[in-house]
Design a protein around this motif. Structure first.
Motif, PDB file in Angstrom:
ATOM      1  N   GLU A 154      37.128  35.658  42.686  1.00 58.48           N
ATOM      2  CA  GLU A 154      37.506  36.964  42.160  1.00 58.48           C
ATOM      3  C   GLU A 154      37.465  36.950  40.639  1.00 58.48           C
ATOM      4  O   GLU A 154      36.986  37.900  40.014  1.00 58.48           O
ATOM      5  CB  GLU A 154      38.899  37.341  42.664  1.00 58.48           C
ATOM      6  N   GLU A 155      37.940  35.889  40.023  1.00 54.68           N
ATOM      7  CA  GLU A 155      37.893  35.798  38.562  1.00 54.68           C
ATOM      8  C   GLU A 155      36.449  35.742  38.057  1.00 54.68           C
ATOM      9  O   GLU A 155      36.119  36.349  37.045  1.00 54.68           O
ATOM     10  CB  GLU A 155      38.686  34.580  38.080  1.00 54.68           C
ATOM     11  N   ASP A 189      41.018  46.399  38.994  1.00 51.36           N
ATOM     12  CA  ASP A 189      39.619  46.313  38.572  1.00 51.36           C
ATOM     13  C   ASP A 189      39.031  47.691  38.291  1.00 51.36           C
ATOM     14  O   ASP A 189      38.138  47.834  37.467  1.00 51.36           O
ATOM     15  CB  ASP A 189      38.779  45.596  39.635  1.00 51.36           C
ATOM     16  N   ARG A 190      39.521  48.693  38.975  1.00 55.48           N
ATOM     17  CA  ARG A 190      39.062  50.072  38.763  1.00 55.48           C
ATOM     18  C   ARG A 190      39.737  50.732  37.566  1.00 55.48           C
ATOM     19  O   ARG A 190      39.400  51.841  37.196  1.00 55.48           O
ATOM     20  CB  ARG A 190      39.357  50.924  39.991  1.00 55.48           C
ATOM     21  N   SER A 226      33.945  37.120  39.461  1.00 60.91           N
ATOM     22  CA  SER A 226      33.346  38.446  39.648  1.00 60.91           C
ATOM     23  C   SER A 226      33.644  39.367  38.477  1.00 60.91           C
ATOM     24  O   SER A 226      32.954  40.361  38.287  1.00 60.91           O
ATOM     25  CB  SER A 226      33.837  39.072  40.959  1.00 60.91           C
ATOM     26  N   GLN A 227      34.663  39.057  37.702  1.00 64.72           N
ATOM     27  CA  GLN A 227      35.020  39.894  36.560  1.00 64.72           C
ATOM     28  C   GLN A 227      34.187  39.586  35.329  1.00 64.72           C
ATOM     29  O   GLN A 227      34.226  40.327  34.355  1.00 64.72           O
ATOM     30  CB  GLN A 227      36.511  39.704  36.226  1.00 64.72           C
TER      31      GLN A 227
END
Length: 88
Positions: free
Chosen positions: A83-84, A20-21, A86-87
């Motif tokens: 998590e998906e 993600d980073r 959050s993207q």
């Protein structure tokens, strides 16, 4: 088994945070040379994570509308969906 599941969970979290980073771990970059490597990587990581958590929970199930589901798989499904999302 719970220790191994916990360690693998920490590894998956590390990989997700780094990706993600934009700092994907270089020791895992070989998968990009494989056709559909990203898809296979997700399948392997998430599948193994669900498997290990289910083993550590001794394959406990819960029933949703009369259908049995493994608790570990439900937990992993919820975490992966969050998590998906959050993207976005």
């Amino acid at each position: 088994m719970r220790l191994f599941a916990s360690l693998f969970s920490a590894f998956v979290v590390f990989v997700v945070v780094q990706a993600d980073r934009g700092q994907f771990p270089s020791f895992l970059s070989w998968y990009r040379k494989i056709p559909y490597g990203d898809t296979f990587g997700h399948f392997f990581l998430i599948g193994l994570l669900a498997f290990l958590i289910n083993l550590s929970l001794r394959n406990q199930t819960l029933r949703i509308r009369g259908i049995p589901f493994l608790k570990g798989s439900v937990f992993v499904l919820i975490v992966v969906v969050l998590e998906e999302l959050s993207q976005i």
